[in-house]
Design a protein around this motif. Structure first.
Motif, PDB file in Angstrom:
ATOM      1  N   TYR A 168      63.278  14.850 -18.235  1.00 24.50           N
ATOM      2  CA  TYR A 168      63.700  13.950 -17.176  1.00 24.50           C
ATOM      3  C   TYR A 168      65.216  13.965 -16.963  1.00 24.50           C
ATOM      4  O   TYR A 168      65.987  13.980 -17.925  1.00 24.50           O
ATOM      5  N   TYR A 169      65.590  13.951 -15.705  1.00 25.85           N
ATOM      6  CA  TYR A 169      66.990  13.969 -15.275  1.00 25.85           C
ATOM      7  C   TYR A 169      67.367  12.601 -14.694  1.00 25.85           C
ATOM      8  O   TYR A 169      66.499  11.841 -14.263  1.00 25.85           O
ATOM      9  N   ALA A 170      68.679  12.332 -14.661  1.00 27.11           N
ATOM     10  CA  ALA A 170      69.205  11.156 -13.966  1.00 27.11           C
ATOM     11  C   ALA A 170      70.068  11.639 -12.812  1.00 27.11           C
ATOM     12  O   ALA A 170      70.610  12.748 -12.850  1.00 27.11           O
ATOM     13  N   LEU A 171      70.189  10.821 -11.780  1.00 30.48           N
ATOM     14  CA  LEU A 171      71.062  11.148 -10.669  1.00 30.48           C
ATOM     15  C   LEU A 171      72.499  10.802 -11.039  1.00 30.48           C
ATOM     16  O   LEU A 171      72.759   9.806 -11.713  1.00 30.48           O
ATOM     17  N   ASP A 172      73.404  11.604 -10.597  1.00 30.93           N
ATOM     18  CA  ASP A 172      74.811  11.522 -11.000  1.00 30.93           C
ATOM     19  C   ASP A 172      75.416  10.132 -10.783  1.00 30.93           C
ATOM     20  O   ASP A 172      76.248   9.679 -11.556  1.00 30.93           O
ATOM     21  N   TRP A 173      74.986   9.436  -9.745  1.00 27.47           N
ATOM     22  CA  TRP A 173      75.637   8.193  -9.344  1.00 27.47           C
ATOM     23  C   TRP A 173      74.905   6.931  -9.846  1.00 27.47           C
ATOM     24  O   TRP A 173      75.365   5.825  -9.623  1.00 27.47           O
ATOM     25  N   GLU A 174      73.765   7.076 -10.510  1.00 31.17           N
ATOM     26  CA  GLU A 174      73.024   5.884 -10.939  1.00 31.17           C
ATOM     27  C   GLU A 174      73.426   5.442 -12.347  1.00 31.17           C
ATOM     28  O   GLU A 174      73.911   6.234 -13.156  1.00 31.17           O
ATOM     29  N   LYS A 175      73.230   4.168 -12.637  1.00 30.19           N
ATOM     30  CA  LYS A 175      73.462   3.646 -13.979  1.00 30.19           C
ATOM     31  C   LYS A 175      72.236   3.930 -14.835  1.00 30.19           C
ATOM     32  O   LYS A 175      71.110   3.925 -14.344  1.00 30.19           O
ATOM     33  N   VAL A 176      72.479   4.173 -16.136  1.00 31.04           N
ATOM     34  CA  VAL A 176      71.403   4.579 -17.031  1.00 31.04           C
ATOM     35  C   VAL A 176      71.380   3.680 -18.265  1.00 31.04           C
ATOM     36  O   VAL A 176      72.425   3.400 -18.851  1.00 31.04           O
ATOM     37  N   SER A 177      70.181   3.233 -18.639  1.00 25.96           N
ATOM     38  CA  SER A 177      70.018   2.461 -19.879  1.00 25.96           C
ATOM     39  C   SER A 177      69.264   3.297 -20.903  1.00 25.96           C
ATOM     40  O   SER A 177      68.505   4.213 -20.539  1.00 25.96           O
ATOM     41  N   GLY A 178      69.441   2.978 -22.167  1.00 28.02           N
ATOM     42  CA  GLY A 178      68.929   3.818 -23.251  1.00 28.02           C
ATOM     43  C   GLY A 178      67.438   3.958 -23.345  1.00 28.02           C
ATOM     44  O   GLY A 178      66.943   4.888 -23.987  1.00 28.02           O
ATOM     45  N   ASN A 179      66.679   3.045 -22.712  1.00 28.06           N
ATOM     46  CA  ASN A 179      65.215   3.143 -22.794  1.00 28.06           C
ATOM     47  C   ASN A 179      64.592   3.935 -21.655  1.00 28.06           C
ATOM     48  O   ASN A 179      63.376   4.072 -21.577  1.00 28.06           O
ATOM     49  N   ARG A 180      65.431   4.450 -20.766  1.00 22.61           N
ATOM     50  CA  ARG A 180      64.939   5.243 -19.629  1.00 22.61           C
ATOM     51  C   ARG A 180      64.427   6.607 -20.100  1.00 22.61           C
ATOM     52  O   ARG A 180      64.853   7.139 -21.133  1.00 22.61           O
ATOM     53  N   LYS A 181      63.516   7.199 -19.312  1.00 25.92           N
ATOM     54  CA  LYS A 181      62.943   8.499 -19.675  1.00 25.92           C
ATOM     55  C   LYS A 181      64.001   9.589 -19.742  1.00 25.92           C
ATOM     56  O   LYS A 181      63.890  10.530 -20.535  1.00 25.92           O
ATOM     57  N   CYS A 182      65.039   9.473 -18.907  1.00 22.72           N
ATOM     58  CA  CYS A 182      66.094  10.492 -18.917  1.00 22.72           C
ATOM     59  C   CYS A 182      66.854  10.488 -20.251  1.00 22.72           C
ATOM     60  O   CYS A 182      67.496  11.485 -20.600  1.00 22.72           O
ATOM     61  N   CYS A 183      66.795   9.373 -20.981  1.00 24.72           N
ATOM     62  CA  CYS A 183      67.444   9.296 -22.295  1.00 24.72           C
ATOM     63  C   CYS A 183      66.479   9.701 -23.415  1.00 24.72           C
ATOM     64  O   CYS A 183      66.851  10.375 -24.361  1.00 24.72           O
ATOM     65  N   VAL A 184      65.230   9.255 -23.277  1.00 20.74           N
ATOM     66  CA  VAL A 184      64.235   9.494 -24.328  1.00 20.74           C
ATOM     67  C   VAL A 184      63.632  10.890 -24.227  1.00 20.74           C
ATOM     68  O   VAL A 184      63.425  11.578 -25.237  1.00 20.74           O
ATOM     69  N   ASN A 185      63.327  11.316 -22.994  1.00 20.98           N
ATOM     70  CA  ASN A 185      62.687  12.624 -22.772  1.00 20.98           C
ATOM     71  C   ASN A 185      63.604  13.557 -21.992  1.00 20.98           C
ATOM     72  O   ASN A 185      63.229  14.110 -20.954  1.00 20.98           O
ATOM     73  N   GLY A 186      64.818  13.708 -22.481  1.00 20.61           N
ATOM     74  CA  GLY A 186      65.791  14.560 -21.811  1.00 20.61           C
ATOM     75  C   GLY A 186      66.547  15.412 -22.806  1.00 20.61           C
ATOM     76  O   GLY A 186      65.956  16.084 -23.647  1.00 20.61           O
ATOM     77  N   TRP A 187      67.864  15.362 -22.725  1.00 23.86           N
ATOM     78  CA  TRP A 187      68.697  16.225 -23.557  1.00 23.86           C
ATOM     79  C   TRP A 187      68.527  15.946 -25.051  1.00 23.86           C
ATOM     80  O   TRP A 187      68.542  16.864 -25.861  1.00 23.86           O
ATOM     81  N   GLU A 188      68.368  14.677 -25.404  1.00 20.85           N
ATOM     82  CA  GLU A 188      68.216  14.333 -26.828  1.00 20.85           C
ATOM     83  C   GLU A 188      67.026  15.063 -27.437  1.00 20.85           C
ATOM     84  O   GLU A 188      67.089  15.579 -28.553  1.00 20.85           O
ATOM     85  N   GLN A 189      65.940  15.139 -26.697  1.00 21.01           N
ATOM     86  CA  GLN A 189      64.744  15.848 -27.152  1.00 21.01           C
ATOM     87  C   GLN A 189      64.981  17.359 -27.177  1.00 21.01           C
ATOM     88  O   GLN A 189      64.529  18.059 -28.079  1.00 21.01           O
ATOM     89  N   LEU A 190      65.718  17.829 -26.182  1.00 18.80           N
ATOM     90  CA  LEU A 190      65.995  19.268 -26.082  1.00 18.80           C
ATOM     91  C   LEU A 190      66.949  19.762 -27.159  1.00 18.80           C
ATOM     92  O   LEU A 190      66.807  20.878 -27.669  1.00 18.80           O
ATOM     93  N   GLN A 191      67.927  18.945 -27.498  1.00 20.04           N
ATOM     94  CA  GLN A 191      68.974  19.342 -28.442  1.00 20.04           C
ATOM     95  C   GLN A 191      68.387  19.846 -29.754  1.00 20.04           C
ATOM     96  O   GLN A 191      68.840  20.846 -30.320  1.00 20.04           O
ATOM     97  N   GLN A 192      67.359  19.164 -30.241  1.00 19.57           N
ATOM     98  CA  GLN A 192      66.730  19.560 -31.506  1.00 19.57           C
ATOM     99  C   GLN A 192      66.148  20.966 -31.415  1.00 19.57           C
ATOM    100  O   GLN A 192      66.206  21.732 -32.376  1.00 19.57           O
ATOM    101  N   LYS A 193      65.587  21.286 -30.261  1.00 23.77           N
ATOM    102  CA  LYS A 193      64.994  22.618 -30.070  1.00 23.77           C
ATOM    103  C   LYS A 193      66.074  23.692 -29.968  1.00 23.77           C
ATOM    104  O   LYS A 193      65.939  24.783 -30.528  1.00 23.77           O
ATOM    105  N   ILE A 194      67.140  23.372 -29.243  1.00 19.44           N
ATOM    106  CA  ILE A 194      68.227  24.334 -29.040  1.00 19.44           C
ATOM    107  C   ILE A 194      68.921  24.669 -30.357  1.00 19.44           C
ATOM    108  O   ILE A 194      69.386  25.792 -30.559  1.00 19.44           O
TER     109      ILE A 194
END
Length: 466
Positions: free
Chosen positions: A244-270
């Motif tokens: 999941y991605y976030a739009l550049d101009w929107e505010k983001v909270s830690g429980n959003r899918k872009c935080c839970v199912n995004g880069w944090e999840q990918l980083q471990q694989k990379i």
């Protein structure tokens, strides 16, 4: 079948009689027998941050063409033969050519007919990455024909036409003899080609547009490949994980899918990129130069045959022993626990992987591991990520990304249902949660692109972006 002699040659193994058994006696050499990623475990190798850098080499590979460097004096001389220029106008002519086609003494291509003649970069990583992208996206003769047609149809101005004609003599056919990279995941190649062909046929051939397309599919391929590799024998070439991605101009909270199912999840694989490249290199130390086995192919070979499973598992254990015997500066291989897996072979491969990983993480070679990973990680940070402070780093879409994605999604249609547009994004690896979708809808409304047929959200359409 594992061949120890080939292993010793590939990994530059030094025998115990020349070096103590308590020291490191080999060199980790990925991409000799199994070509997975185009990265090097070397801090001196430059990172490619902009995909625009690979366009020239990418097109040359697709067209099977090799070119010489375009030099200012030579180009002007060839162009003069097709023109009548007075002596007093020659300085103006040369100044115009320089301004239009050269930057810092290097030829700069701004249209599709000249992409292949872009001056070569001194960064070898650019060539390597272009060949990787060309390989894994599966370009063939059909794609070459689409490119040729786009070159012929391009509306060149008078000066551009002269340059295109003048540089024809420095092109020659090029046959690829190099082994291509192994394609781990399937399916995205077809989607890439649909987008690529559409762009070529509709004049979306400026470096900015082409680089956006390569950005999209390069990132999509590598991230999904990392996930598939981490699944070992359970891997599926046709299955995708939703990021999941976030739009550049929107505010983001830690429980959003872009935080839970995004880069944090990918980083471990990379973080496993280098370890997988070495593990696959190790299990491909056999005599057949034309055959590369990944984890999925090995499981397909075994099938339900228990005898094959036992035999292959034993070969993997031979690989592990030959490898660990050469890593004398790490003494805790025997402490690595048995791994869970779907069969003996899968468990043996996972154990080999853990041996590779442990010696990288717990010796001075952790720097090499980090150098390898950063070739992709730093590109991702530069292109696809944004630090949201307390919410962490998230996958990010800019306004330009949205406009580009929408153009290639709607194509020649006058409009598309908003919900269908989201599905088109997802087909290209871009997922948005409900909050991001709401912000995106507002963005389209501000651009006057929303065609509202009724009050229900499903009946809202996004109009074509011209």
């Amino acid at each position: 079948m594992f061949n120890e002699k080939i292993f010793k040659e590939t990994f530059n193994v030094q025998e115990p009689d020349t070096k103590s058994q308590d020291v490191y006696r080999l060199r980790h050499n990925p991409n000799k027998k199994f070509k997975l990623f185009p990265y090097k475990a070397n801090g001196k190798i430059h990172i490619v941050y902009e995909m625009e850098e690979i366009i020239s080499d990418f097109f040359k590979l697709a067209l099977g063409i090799e070119t010489e460097d375009v030099l200012m004096d030579d180009l002007c001389q060839k162009m003069r033969k097709k023109l009548v220029i007075s002596k007093e106008d020659e300085p103006i002519f040369e100044k115009t050519v320089k301004k239009m086609f050269f930057q810092d003494g290097k030829f700069v291509a701004k249209n599709i007919g000249l992409h292949i003649c872009q001056s070569k970069t001194e960064n070898k990583s650019v060539e390597d990455l272009a060949f990787f992208v060309f390989s894994v996206l599966g370009l063939d003769d059909t794609d070459s024909r689409f490119i040729q047609e786009a070159i012929e149809k391009y509306p060149y101005n008078v000066m551009e036409s002269l340059v295109v004609d003048s540089i024809a003599s420095i092109q020659k056919e090029y046959y690829i003899n190099e082994k291509k990279y192994f394609v781990v995941i399937k399916g995205i190649q077809e989607k890439f080609k649909c987008d690529f062909h559409y762009m070529l046929a509709n004049g979306m051939t400026e470096p900015e547009d082409i680089s956006k397309l390569l950005d999209l599919y390069y990132f999509y391929y590598v991230t999904q490949t990392c996930v598939t590799l981490d699944n070992f024998g359970y891997g599926n070439r046709d299955k995708r994980v939703d990021f999941y991605y976030a739009l550049d101009w929107e505010k983001v909270s830690g429980n959003r899918k872009c935080c839970v199912n995004g880069w944090e999840q990918l980083q471990q694989k990379i973080n496993h990129l280098f370890c997988h490249s070495i593990t696959l290199e190790l299990i491909n130390q056999h005599r057949d130069e034309n055959l590369m086995y990944d984890y999925i192919m090995i499981q397909e070979y075994i099938g339900e045959d228990m005898e094959k499973d036992l035999l292959v598992a034993e070969e993997i254990k031979k690989v592990e022993k030959a490898y660990t015997d050469c890593i004398g500066d790490y003494k805790k291989f025997d402490e690595i626990a048995e791994q869970s897996g779907i069969n003996d072979t899968d468990r043996a491969i996972k154990h080999l992987f853990k041996c590779v990983e442990e010696q990288f993480l717990n010796t001075e070679r952790k720097r090499a591991n980090r150098f390898y990973i950063e070739k992709f990680e730093e590109y991702a940070k530069n292109r696809w990520l944004k630090n949201r402070r307390k919410s962490g780093i998230v996958l990010n879409l800019t306004e330009q990304d949205i406009i580009f994605l929408t153009k290639i999604s709607i194509r020649d249609a006058e409009k598309i249902r908003l919900n269908e547009l989201f599905k088109e994004y997802e087909a290209r690896g871009i997922f948005l949660d409900q909050t991001s979708r709401k912000y995106l809808q507002e963005f389209f409304a501000k651009l006057n692109l929303i065609d509202k047929k009724s009050d229900s959200g499903d009946a809202q359409y996004v109009k074509r972006i011209l």
